[in-house]
Design a protein around this motif. Structure first.
Motif, mmCIF file in Angstrom:
data_model
loop_
_atom_site.group_PDB
_atom_site.id
_atom_site.type_symbol
_atom_site.label_atom_id
_atom_site.label_comp_id
_atom_site.label_asym_id
_atom_site.label_seq_id
_atom_site.Cartn_x
_atom_site.Cartn_y
_atom_site.Cartn_z
ATOM 1 N N PRO A 135 0.797 -1.233 0.000
ATOM 2 C CA PRO A 135 0.000 0.000 0.000
ATOM 3 C C PRO A 135 0.831 1.286 0.000
ATOM 4 O O PRO A 135 0.356 2.319 -0.480
ATOM 5 N N ASP A 136 2.078 1.218 0.503
ATOM 6 C CA ASP A 136 2.868 2.457 0.640
ATOM 7 C C ASP A 136 4.115 2.519 -0.232
ATOM 8 O O ASP A 136 4.729 3.580 -0.351
ATOM 9 N N VAL A 184 4.078 -6.846 -0.547
ATOM 10 C CA VAL A 184 2.974 -6.778 0.414
ATOM 11 C C VAL A 184 3.067 -7.906 1.453
ATOM 12 O O VAL A 184 2.550 -7.769 2.566
ATOM 13 N N ASP A 185 3.739 -8.994 1.094
ATOM 14 C CA ASP A 185 3.831 -10.131 2.007
ATOM 15 C C ASP A 185 5.120 -10.127 2.829
ATOM 16 O O ASP A 185 5.544 -11.169 3.340
ATOM 17 N N THR A 186 5.781 -8.978 2.918
ATOM 18 C CA THR A 186 6.957 -8.838 3.787
ATOM 19 C C THR A 186 6.581 -7.927 4.949
ATOM 20 O O THR A 186 5.494 -7.338 4.964
ATOM 21 N N ASP A 187 7.535 -7.789 5.894
ATOM 22 C CA ASP A 187 7.267 -6.878 7.020
ATOM 23 C C ASP A 187 7.911 -5.509 6.792
ATOM 24 O O ASP A 187 8.151 -4.765 7.743
ATOM 25 N N ILE A 188 8.168 -5.169 5.538
ATOM 26 C CA ILE A 188 8.771 -3.857 5.248
ATOM 27 C C ILE A 188 7.811 -2.742 5.657
ATOM 28 O O ILE A 188 6.582 -2.902 5.597
ATOM 29 N N VAL A 190 7.302 1.740 5.573
ATOM 30 C CA VAL A 190 7.726 2.930 4.836
ATOM 31 C C VAL A 190 8.827 3.703 5.575
ATOM 32 O O VAL A 190 9.554 4.484 4.971
ATOM 33 N N GLU A 191 9.003 3.428 6.864
ATOM 34 C CA GLU A 191 10.080 4.093 7.626
ATOM 35 C C GLU A 191 11.421 3.383 7.447
ATOM 36 O O GLU A 191 12.456 3.910 7.834
ATOM 37 N N LEU A 204 10.205 3.488 -4.539
ATOM 38 C CA LEU A 204 9.580 4.796 -4.292
ATOM 39 C C LEU A 204 8.474 4.675 -3.258
ATOM 40 O O LEU A 204 7.827 3.624 -3.150
ATOM 41 N N VAL A 205 8.263 5.748 -2.515
ATOM 42 C CA VAL A 205 7.130 5.802 -1.600
ATOM 43 C C VAL A 205 5.921 6.252 -2.413
ATOM 44 O O VAL A 205 5.980 7.262 -3.120
ATOM 45 N N LYS A 206 4.841 5.500 -2.320
ATOM 46 C CA LYS A 206 3.636 5.838 -3.090
ATOM 47 C C LYS A 206 3.019 7.149 -2.600
ATOM 48 O O LYS A 206 3.135 7.496 -1.416
ATOM 49 N N GLY A 207 2.362 7.817 -3.493
ATOM 50 C CA GLY A 207 1.628 9.026 -3.117
ATOM 51 C C GLY A 207 2.510 10.251 -2.989
ATOM 52 O O GLY A 207 2.042 11.328 -2.639
#
Ligand code: FES
Length: 220
Positions: A135-136, A184-188, A190-191, A204-207
């Motif tokens: 999502p991010d 999406v299936d990792t524990d990554i 956005v920080e 890239l960070v989305k948005g």
């Protein structure tokens, strides 16, 4: 004090420093892409190739030794770097005017510094899958230069090992360590450092895009 000679300048070093480390500390930068201070040297991009006592070597992996004669800014080495950059540009999809990283991209910056005006070679137009599952965070694999900075950041700084590099040559890929192979299936999160260490526009960070106006970007 121990010293090396870089393009005729005497530069001090401490035991454990590489040629790149002491060149950067002395404000005599050698072009580099896969190197970032504080990260384990990786030696993949070869942009930092110098001549040490007459032999080619990558400055980011070569430990400094007393009395070393290092050449960096010769016509031969500049030509070699230009060739490496041109190959990097055609191997991926690097269309700076439409890339969110433009102005903050280290590949673009290195190309400007090398005086690159055209890619010279025929573009490969790779078609690697984009990973927009998270999502991010977005991965544009066609922009990846396989520097492994995200791999090192995730493993050594974030303690997660989300990324890896797999394959060789044209089959080299950035892979995601999850059962599905999707971010999406990792524990990554956005920080994570791994999300922000990419030298190009591959992670890239989305948005967020074009946040900094032209003229105020890092390498404008
Ligand atoms: Fe030394 Fe990439 S910066 S090989």
């Amino acid at each position: 004090m121990k010293t090396i000679h870089l393009d005729g300048h005497e530069i001090p070093f401490e035991d454990g420093q590489t040629v790149m480390d002491c060149a950067l500390a002395a404000d005599k930068p050698i072009a580099h892409l896969c190197h970032l201070p504080g990260y384990t040297p990786y030696g993949s991009c070869r942009l930092c190739t110098v001549k040490i006592d007459g032999r080619f070597s990558s400055a980011c992996t070569q430990p400094a030794r007393e009395g070393m004669q290092v050449e960096s800014e010769t016509e031969e080495l500049k030509e070699m770097r230009l060739g490496i950059l041109r190959m990097l540009f055609v191997e991926g999809n690097h269309y700076c005017p439409s890339c969110e990283k433009s102005g903050s991209c280290r590949l673009q910056h290195a190309a400007y510094n090398a005086g690159m005006l055209d890619p010279h070679y025929r573009p490969f137009y790779p078609k690697r899958e984009m990973d927009a599952s998270h999502p991010d965070i977005l991965i544009d694999n066609d922009r990846c230069i396989f520097c492994a900075l995200c791999v090192r950041a995730s493993r050594d700084v974030d303690g997660k090992a989300v990324f890896d590099i797999s394959g060789r040559g044209l089959a080299t890929r950035l892979v995601v360590n999850s059962k599905s192979g999707l971010l999406v299936d990792t524990d990554i999160s956005v920080e994570d450092k791994a999300v922000h260490v990419c030298p190009v526009g591959a992670i890239l960070v989305k948005g967020r895009g074009f946040e900094v106006p032209i003229g105020m970007r890092l390498y404008d």
